[in-house]
Design an enzyme around this catalytic site. Structure first.
Site, PDB file in Angstrom:
ATOM      1  N   ARG A 169       0.847  -1.194   0.000  1.00 42.21           N
ATOM      2  CA  ARG A 169       0.000   0.000   0.000  1.00 42.21           C
ATOM      3  C   ARG A 169       0.884   1.246   0.000  1.00 42.21           C
ATOM      4  O   ARG A 169       2.064   1.183   0.303  1.00 42.21           O
ATOM      5  CB  ARG A 169      -0.911  -0.020   1.218  1.00 42.21           C
ATOM      6  CG  ARG A 169      -1.977  -1.113   1.080  1.00 42.21           C
ATOM      7  CD  ARG A 169      -2.714  -1.357   2.364  1.00 42.21           C
ATOM      8  NE  ARG A 169      -3.231  -0.130   2.916  1.00 42.21           N
ATOM      9  CZ  ARG A 169      -2.954   0.309   4.144  1.00 42.21           C
ATOM     10  NH1 ARG A 169      -2.164  -0.365   4.933  1.00 42.21           N
ATOM     11  NH2 ARG A 169      -3.487   1.442   4.568  1.00 42.21           N
ATOM     12  N   LYS A 188       4.797  -7.016  11.314  1.00 37.47           N
ATOM     13  CA  LYS A 188       3.917  -7.409  10.213  1.00 37.47           C
ATOM     14  C   LYS A 188       4.185  -8.836   9.738  1.00 37.47           C
ATOM     15  O   LYS A 188       5.320  -9.200   9.447  1.00 37.47           O
ATOM     16  CB  LYS A 188       4.149  -6.424   9.067  1.00 37.47           C
ATOM     17  CG  LYS A 188       3.173  -6.583   7.955  1.00 37.47           C
ATOM     18  CD  LYS A 188       2.750  -5.232   7.478  1.00 37.47           C
ATOM     19  CE  LYS A 188       2.124  -5.282   6.128  1.00 37.47           C
ATOM     20  NZ  LYS A 188       1.527  -4.008   5.775  1.00 37.47           N
ATOM     21  N   ARG A 238      -2.112   6.733  13.970  1.00 32.19           N
ATOM     22  CA  ARG A 238      -0.941   6.489  14.839  1.00 32.19           C
ATOM     23  C   ARG A 238      -1.444   5.969  16.168  1.00 32.19           C
ATOM     24  O   ARG A 238      -2.530   6.323  16.610  1.00 32.19           O
ATOM     25  CB  ARG A 238      -0.172   7.793  15.114  1.00 32.19           C
ATOM     26  CG  ARG A 238       0.276   8.523  13.872  1.00 32.19           C
ATOM     27  CD  ARG A 238       1.613   7.987  13.369  1.00 32.19           C
ATOM     28  NE  ARG A 238       2.044   8.790  12.240  1.00 32.19           N
ATOM     29  CZ  ARG A 238       1.608   8.633  10.998  1.00 32.19           C
ATOM     30  NH1 ARG A 238       0.736   7.691  10.706  1.00 32.19           N
ATOM     31  NH2 ARG A 238       2.035   9.414  10.015  1.00 32.19           N
TER      32      ARG A 238
HETATM   33  C1  BTN Z   1       0.692  -3.948   2.317  1.00 30.40           C
HETATM   34  O1  BTN Z   1       1.298  -2.893   2.048  1.00 30.40           O
HETATM   35  O2  BTN Z   1       0.546  -4.310   3.476  1.00 30.40           O
HETATM   36  C2  BTN Z   1       0.098  -4.771   1.225  1.00 30.40           C
HETATM   37  C3  BTN Z   1       1.054  -5.795   0.715  1.00 30.40           C
HETATM   38  C4  BTN Z   1       0.469  -6.668  -0.384  1.00 30.40           C
HETATM   39  C5  BTN Z   1       1.488  -7.580  -1.016  1.00 30.40           C
HETATM   40  C6  BTN Z   1       0.847  -8.536  -1.981  1.00 30.40           C
HETATM   41  S1  BTN Z   1       1.930  -9.829  -2.485  1.00 30.40           S
HETATM   42  C7  BTN Z   1       0.781 -10.343  -3.688  1.00 30.40           C
HETATM   43  C8  BTN Z   1       0.219  -9.080  -4.308  1.00 30.40           C
HETATM   44  N1  BTN Z   1       1.057  -8.593  -5.376  1.00 30.40           N
HETATM   45  C9  BTN Z   1       1.597  -7.414  -5.093  1.00 30.40           C
HETATM   46  O3  BTN Z   1       2.364  -6.779  -5.853  1.00 30.40           O
HETATM   47  N2  BTN Z   1       1.209  -6.995  -3.896  1.00 30.40           N
HETATM   48  C10 BTN Z   1       0.310  -7.945  -3.267  1.00 30.40           C
END
Ligand code: BTN
Length: 329
Positions: free
Chosen positions: A126, A191, A326
């Protein structure tokens, strides 16, 4: 990268995944290329995040055995759990699995169509962040869903999915799994999984939803400094005691089940399930809206997926995308 190159690199990875030594000469003979070409391909293998080394006289070896994903194992697992094993794709290397689905949408796919990849060269998170996606160590999955009620109906989706991912991890034996609004899955503040939902379509028409999920399974420690937030992985939490193919199958099955419920009933059936994992519940939070900062106590979520915050005795709603959050007073 050209398909033939990807093909050769994945062949080398498959051979070396047994964790044994393989000489450059033999690898060359197996792939019908020179030893010099093999040493170039090995560099590509390293660039995909695999720790491979060479010992003179013995050849190349992976520092750790790799347990690759296999479509037949995933499908068998789904079949034996009475789940649909159709419409699942397994790629070795893609840019981003979300982009793979975006492309597939142009071919009229059905809801539930999904892809896993062993590695992503342009995985994204994100807020435009990079999602570090080394080969064979984590899970990267994307799924398509068509929401007839349009983009507005997709608002609570990441919370429903965060809930089922947390439930799955908890069933697998992970203690203290938490969800952090709007869509982080964390353990001890670190995470473990992330969700990236992207939408295609017109504002008022059908929404084509691309759901991307990344779960850290065994992040190579030498990539740790490329990740700009605290993280953990399943192998640390479960002592390596799991099967990546089964987790992939369960993740897919649970997400499909959740989406079937969600498209009928929205977020409502997930609210109490979310509460079980809600990291923010009854904690002080700060809401950042542009240059304004508001303080309050988080009190769960509503049916639209908004965060409920008690401020001066009144409950206020905040929507993801409009605010950032936050911890602490
Ligand atoms: C985040 O920022 O928390 C979201 C991460 C999402 C990662 C997944 S991996 C499969 C899919 N392909 C991507 O390029 N991103 C999502």
């Amino acid at each position: 990268m050209k398909p033939q190159r990807v093909e050769r690199i994945t062949q080398i990875i498959e051979i070396l995944s047994d964790g044994q030594f393989h000489s450059g000469e033999k690898l060359g003979a197996q792939l019908d290329v020179s030893r010099t070409a093999i040493s170039q391909y090995i560099k590509d293998v390293q660039a995909l995040g695999i720790d491979v080394f060479r010992v003179t006289g013995k050849g190349y070896k992976f520092a750790n055995e790799l347990k690759l994903l296999h479509l037949n194992v995933i499908s068998d697992f789904l079949n034996s759990n009475q789940e649909n094993a159709q419409d699942i794709h397994l790629e070795r290397v893609v840019g981003s699995t979300n982009d793979f689905i975006k492309h597939a949408i142009t071919h009229n796919i059905d809801s539930g169509y999904a892809v896993f990849s062993e590695a992503q060269t342009a995985g994204r998170g994100r807020r435009g962040k990079r999602w570090v996606s080394p080969f064979g160590s984590n899970l990267y999955m994307s799924m398509y869903w068509r929401l007839e009620d349009g983009m507005g109906a997709a608002m609570g989706l990441s919370l429903a999915l965060g809930t089922v991912i947390a439930e799955l991890l908890s069933e697998l034996g992970v203690y203290d799994v938490e969800v952090k609004w709007p869509n982080d899955v964390i353990v001890n503040g670190k995470k473990l999984a992330g969700i990236l939902i992207e939408l295609e379509g017109q504002a008022l028409g059908v929404a084509h939803v691309i759901i991307g999920i990344g779960v850290n399974i065994k992040m190579p420690s030498w990539l740790a400094d490329q990740i700009d937030q605290p993280w953990t992985d399943l192998s640390t939490l479960l002592n390596n005691n799991f099967d990546r193919n089964h987790i992939a199958a369960m993740l897919l099955a649970k997400c499909r089940q959740a989406l079937r419920v969600y498209e009928q009933e929205g977020l409502k059936p997930f609210i109490s399930r979310w509460q079980r994992f809600d990291r923010l519940a009854m904690k002080p939070v700060r809401i950042i809206m542009g240059d304004k900062e508001l303080h309050g106590i988080a009190e769960g979520i509503d049916e639209s997926g908004a965060l409920l915050v008690k401020r001066d005795g009144k409950l206020e709603r905040f929507h993801a995308g409009e605010v950032s959050l936050r911890y602490g007073a």
